[in-house]
Each structure stands twice: as C-alpha cells, then as structure tokens.
Write an enzyme that holds these catalytic residues in place. Structure first.
Site: not given
Length: 767
Positions: A419, A480
């Site tokens: 991320e 995710e």
C-alpha cells in the site's frame, strides 16, 4: 505424504560474512565425510534481558542469566491490552559451544533464520557488522575467529526497537513485530569451496520434453577441474542424473536433466514433491552435498485468470500474519506448520498471502506439502524511507527470492511495499531484480491506488469497497477486502456476525462472476496484535475470519463451505442461535447458513418449519452459495432447539443442532497434537471451548480457567486463562525431557477436564 508434524527439515542458510542466507534442505544422514554438515544451535542459550555493558566479552559471567531455547521471544506478553513498548528494547543472548578439532581446514558459518529486528553477532570477542532486518536470514563466517578443540562464545545483541532505518519502520504500521531470536540458529561446516545455493527450475513442465535446469552457486575458488553431479530423486529412487566438469569460477553453473519421462505434476490435490541432490567434488578431494525439494508445475496469471498446469483456478484465500498470542512470531516448526494446515484443511483456501513480509520456511514447507499456493512479499507497510532504507528493501527482494525459490507453492513475488505510493525508481529496481533472479514466477505489488503505476506483471489490488472495481489491467488479483471495514468479534451482536459472513461471500460471488479477476485474498485469516493507534483499543485488530487463537468465527465457515462435498460435507451456522438480538425491522431477520449441501430442512422445537435451497438469487456465481434463513418467517414460540439437516442428492449428509437452552453446558480442552519432541522447543496449541449441549461455541461465555500442568512441559500463555467469547487457547511447550504431560483445567462451575501429551525423547544437540 508424511504427516506434517512428522516432517523435520535441516536447513543451510548459505552466504558469506554478514550476508544474507540462502535455504537448502540438508539431511545429515545422507552426508559422508567431507560433505557439508549442519549443527542445530537452538538449545543451551542464555538470555540476559536488557543488554548489559560488555556482555559480548568471552569472560562475561552469564551464570545467572535465564537458560532458554530457540525460538525465543524477548518478553512474554498478555494476548491483548499490553504495553507495546515492553518488547521494544535491546536484549542480549549468549551461547557457548565446542568447536570440534576435525573442523580444521573447513569453513564455519553461524546461520540465523530470523532475529527481530537488528542483530550484532560477536564470536570470541570479534564483532561482525550489524544485520538490519527481522524477516530474512543472515550468516556470519566464524572460521578465522574460532578456537578449535576448545570452548567458544557466541553473543548476539538484538535491537527490537522500531528503527526508522529498517523496513517496515519509519511510519505507522498496522501490526507489531515483537522481538528476540525468534527463528532457528545453526552452525554450518563446509569445505573451502562449497555449494552456496541451488535453484532447481522446471522447464516446460507440461510438455513431453520437460527438463529440470539446476543452477548451482558456488562459494570459494575453483582451482583446477571440479565435478558437479545432479540427481533427481523420487523418494530414494534416482530418476535421472547428470554431471559436468567446471574449470573456473562463475556466478553460477547450470546442469540440466533432460528426458525425464513420467512425472507427476504438483497441484492443489496431489502436491507431488521430488528431491534434487547436488554433489561437488573439487580436484583436491573436497566434497560437498546440497539437497532441495522441487516440483513440476506451471502457475501463470493470464487475462482470463490464474492457470495452474493449464487449468483455470479461481484463487480464494486469506492473508496471514505470522504472530501468535503471548510470544509474537517465536513459535516452533510444528505451530508454524499448523497455520498452513488450518488455512488449507479447515478453511479450504487455495492461496495465502504472507502479509506483509517473508514468513517462516516451516510454514512454506507445509504449504508445499499441502498444495496451498503462496503470494510472498517483502517487508513494509505504506511507508518508503530514504535511499538507505530503499537499499535494504531491494536487498530484501534478493533475500526472499534466494531463500524461497525452490518452494513450488510460491506463485507470485510481492516486490512492492504494501500500500505504498508510487516510486518509479525503487520499484523498477525491485521488479527487475526479481525477474533477474527468477524468470519462472511473475511479480506483483500490493497497492490500494487504483490508477497507480504498474511495473510488475500482475496488478495486485486492495479494494475495500463494494461492489469491487472492475479490473483495469489484464492480469488482476484482489489482495485484500473487508478487514478493517467491518471488524467483527465473535461476541458481537448476531446481526453483525451474520453480515460479516455476507461481506466475504458477496465479494467472492463477484470475483466468480468475471474471469478477469484471478481471485481474491481476504483480510484476513486471524485476528492479530497491532499498535495502539490501530484496531479496537486493546492492541488487536479483529479483522480475521478466525480469532487470534486460530479458532473460526462464523465468517470462516463461508470459506470452509466452498470445498467439494467429496472432500468434506460442510454444514455450519453463519450466526448464533438466539431470539433476543433484534434487527431494526424486528426479529433476528435473515441469517446465512454455510453449506455445500444442495438442500436443507430446518426444524424448530422438534417440528419441521421450512426447507431451503442455496440462495442463488443473491450468490448466483458461487458453486456453493450460502443458504438464507429468514428468522422473521419462522414462529419462535414456544422457544427451543434449532436443527438443520443437510441433504445431497436426496440423502441426509449432515446434521447441525443449535441449543435453545441459553446455558453454558460443557467445556473442552483440545490439544492439536498427541505427541511432542522433548527438545525444549516443540509446542502445540491447547484450545479451550465453552459449548452448548451439541458442541457449539457459546459466544458470550466467560470464566477463569485454572490450568495445572505436570510432567515435562510448561504453559505458554495466561494462567488462569479468562475465556472471552466462549473460547481461547494457550500453548503447551515441551521441556528437554521425555515423559507424559498432564494438563488439568478447572472451570468455576463446569467442572474439570484433563488432557495428556506424550513427550518423546529428543537427541541432544551435537555441540
């Protein structure tokens, strides 16, 4: 296939002074005189807590220090609500050992599989450069500093603070790293020129002309002709062999085995493994041997999804943090391997992501053996540091791949900090390095920015919205979803628990609707410890489909239900049975039942109330959709038990009964294993469950369970253990002795329960 708990690997973590280690499976019984030897160095350590001045000096008196075994956590903590600074200190370890006189003329390395987070190693007063990084292995060469035939002192300063110069630190991170020498240590004794690493790469595994290219990396000079011999074995049978003569040093030497004949492919149901044995003989008579496991399989992301051996596989999995209650990552092989077993055999997933760092090789070995695919990634969480920090991240790519390139379970290298923002220079480096080292596997980079730069092969995307965004690249994997968007405790309101199930099911339903989605990896497998500025305020993120003790919540049963009924017939409630938790519309409302049956009959208070078919209107793309039970449609007076019968092709296949008594009827203590090794390291989970009359966990049950242990074992965890949500666990660790461990557990009003574990004798470490 061997039972997981019967399989013990001996590894060589191979590189030079203060360098990264590379993994091999070296079996001592296969080694002859002059061949590489590995000595375990996991017992008889001394731990001094916070490092005192001068502790690395050979003459330092450590007699009062605690005697410990590895893996070891620098502090044992409560399972939640602890002080996160308690493990963030610099600690001291020492180990005395005899350097054998027959090591003369050989090279000796100390190999560390994982030390959290930075390690400074000293031997006999000589200090090696600090190694930065807690998730990758490293080695130091002891040779010139040893006293052969005498006692030597190995000392390790372990810095477990969150240093901004070491990934993943420098910003906020949503997990805890803990501290200590939390993976294995060994001594490796090799000739002057030895096999440093081996990469066994299948070539054209699906074709009749398949071959195996074995790339051999040597360390040391090549003075005159040397012979490399490679064997491919199925068990002990030699299937193919070839030899080459080398006359000069090179980065690597390739030996190719051709015309392999009949080969069994590695796949999800039959994960067939072979052994590669490499022998080196130099012109001065020195010999070395190196063994690795390999497999023949082709895993490829395509524009139409993922293909394993040419067949489509919709990826369905979970993210895993490697940490456990009480001791963080410091759990032995058996416990690490159990997580893989839970994910594959209990949750029936086909992929796991090692979020957010390389994890134990014991875990990966189990994935190889079980047929569980792996996305493995470098350490990090959103933050990118300065140039020196980035250099460590690039080094981590090399360390990860060189350690794990022989694991057939690994199908994708994660070469981007989880991320993080785009960084063209850094991720050009990491992606190019991954392809240079391993042209067998594709690369990915976990991101949450939909329009971020794609330098890697596969666009790996964290997407927490619903509906999911459409794939914007030809190779697309959701890595995710859910997680922090709907944190759920097992003792939450029944409406929330039921919605938690739905949020996982609906995402996988959408993923199944479009072949452009390779699949999805949910956040996450297990609840995990985190910093105080994340999670629910008690140092836990309750994001898992199972709790921190690896015990399933109802959402886990969605994953479990997606298995073929020939493997396991599944019938589980995606809710808990009550009438008092009201939805806004009044009554409990609609709740899911998770099953791979084709028809259900629902009985209440002994009477058949309704029959149900899979809810294909809501979950039409799933092979085994959840069933929807609308409690508002069923009269609940008089109150009683709920019984659900599951049918397959008209035949009763499974029955589930949920008690309506409202009482805690029973409690159980369940060890995962019946036997342990008496090496002072081995351990197993002891699950504690408070149940209704039918064995279902009571989600609001409490009670302080008093535990008593006799025999050669000790408890890792809290005692008494306060049950939360009807369940929990401690771990039972064997001492360095054989015998029988007896555990007695006493509940305040449900009585006492007992369990026993046989502890078998373990061989003493050789030095």
């Amino acid at each position: 296939m061997k039972h997981l708990n019967d399989h013990v690997d001996r590894r060589a973590f191979l590189l030079g002074t203060a360098a990264t280690a590379l993994t091999a499976q070296v079996r001592p019984e296969a080694q002859a005189e002059g061949v590489q030897r590995v000595y375990e160095l996991n017992r008889n350590w001394r731990f001094g807590g916070k490092a005192p001045a001068g502790f690395a000096a050979p003459e330092f008196d450590d007699a009062q220090w605690a005697k410990v075994t590895l893996p070891h956590a620098n502090v044992v903590l409560p399972w939640h609500s602890f002080e996160e600074k308690d493990f963030q200190f610099v600690s001291a370890y020492r180990r005395r050992f005899q350097a054998l006189s027959q090591w003369k003329g050989r090279r000796v390395f100390a190999d560390f599989a994982g030390v959290m987070t930075a390690a400074t190693v000293t031997v006999n007063g000589h200090e090696f450069p600090e190694y930065k990084g807690g998730y990758t292995p490293f080695s130091v060469e002891l040779t010139p500093h040893l006293k052969l035939g005498a006692e030597n002192v190995l000392a390790v300063k372990v810095d477990s603070t969150e240093r901004a110069d070491i990934p993943p630190f420098g910003g906020n991170i949503d997990y805890l790293t803990f501290g200590g020498i939390y993976r294995d240590v060994q001594l490796r004794v090799v000739p002057g020129t030895f096999l440093e690493n081996v990469f066994a790469k299948p070539v054209n595994p699906l074709e009749s002309n398949r071959s195996l290219r074995v790339r051999c990396y040597l360390n040391g000079p090549v003075n005159g002709p040397a012979k490399l011999t490679v064997e491919l074995r199925d068990g002990t049978a030699v299937m193919k062999s070839a030899s080459v003569t080398i006359t000069a040093a090179a980065d690597h030497h390739d030996v190719t085995l051709e015309s392999l004949g009949t080969i069994t492919l590695w796949d999800l149901k039959t994960p067939k493994l072979y052994t590669v044995v490499v022998r080196l003989e130099t012109n001065d008579g020195a010999k070395d041997e190196y063994q690795v496991r390999t497999a023949f399989r082709e895993g490829k992301f395509t524009a139409a999804g993922f293909r394993l051996n040419g067949s489509p596989v919709k990826l369905r999995g979970v993210n895993r943090h490697q940490t456990f209650p009480y001791v963080g990552g410091a759990m032995p092989a058996r416990v690490q391997r159990r997580d893989a077993w839970i994910i594959k055999r209990e949750l029936h997933c086909n992929i796991v992501r090692t979020s957010h760092y390389p994890q134990s090789t014991d875990f990966l070995d189990a994935c190889d053996e079980l047929g569980l695919l792996v996305l493995e990634e470098i350490p990090g969480w959103q933050h990118i540091g300065d140039k020196a920090w980035q250099d460590v991240a690039v080094r981590n790519v090399s360390e990860m791949i060189r350690r794990d390139w022989n694991h057939p379970s690994v199908i994708l290298w994660g070469v981007r900090v989880n991320e993080s923002q785009d960084n063209h220079e850094l991720y050009t480096r990491t992606n190019a390095l991954a392809h240079e080292l391993d042209d067998l596997r594709q690369t990915g980079g976990i991101r949450y920015i939909y329009d971020s730069e794609r330098l890697e092969d596969v666009f790996t995307m964290n997407d927490f919205g619903f509906p999911l965004r459409a794939p914007n690249h030809p190779l697309y994997l959701n890595t995710e979803f859910s997680g922090h968007m709907f944190s759920t405790k097992r003792f939450d309101n029944v409406t929330r628990v039921a919605e938690h199930v739905d949020r996982h099911a609906r995402v996988h339903n959408q993923l199944a609707s479009d072949d452009r989605y390779a699949g999805g990896i949910s956040w996450c497998a297990f609840d995990y410890n985190t910093h105080s500025n994340f999670g629910s305020g008690d140092h836990i993120c309750y994001h898992g489909v199972s709790d921190i003790f690896r015990i399933p919540k109802p959402a886990a049963y969605f994953y479990k239900s997606q298995v073929e009924p020939e493997e396991e017939v599944v019938l589980e409630a995606g809710f808990f049975w009550s009438s008092g938790d009201k939805s806004e519309a009044g009554g409990v409302g609609a709740v899911p039942i998770l099953s791979n049956c084709d028809h259900l009959k629902v009985y209440f208070a002994g009477a058949l109330k309704m029959e149900l078919d899979p809810d294909r209107k809501k979950y039409g793309h799933l092979k085994y959709p959840p069933f929807t039970l609308n409690m508002s449609d069923m009269p609940l007076d008089p109150w009683g038990d709920l019984k659900i019968e599951g049918y397959l092709k008209g035949k009763l296949a499974r029955t589930l009964t949920l008690s309506g008594s409202g009482k805690d009827a029973d409690f159980k203590i369940l060890p995962d294993d019946k036997e342990l090794s008496g090496d002072g390291r081995d351990a197993t989970r002891l699950a504690i469950l408070i149940t209704d009359e039918y064995g279902n966990i009571r989600p609001f049950a409490t009670g302080a369970i008093a535990l008593t242990i006799t025999g050669p074992g000790e408890l890792v965890g809290e005692n008494p253990f306060s049950v939360a949500g009807g369940t929990g666990a401690v771990w039972i660790k064997a001492k360095e002795a054989a015998g029988t461990i007896r555990i007695a557990a006493k509940h305040p009003y449900l009585g006492s329960r007992t369990a026993t574990l046989l502890v078998r004798p373990a061989k003493a470490e050789a030095i």
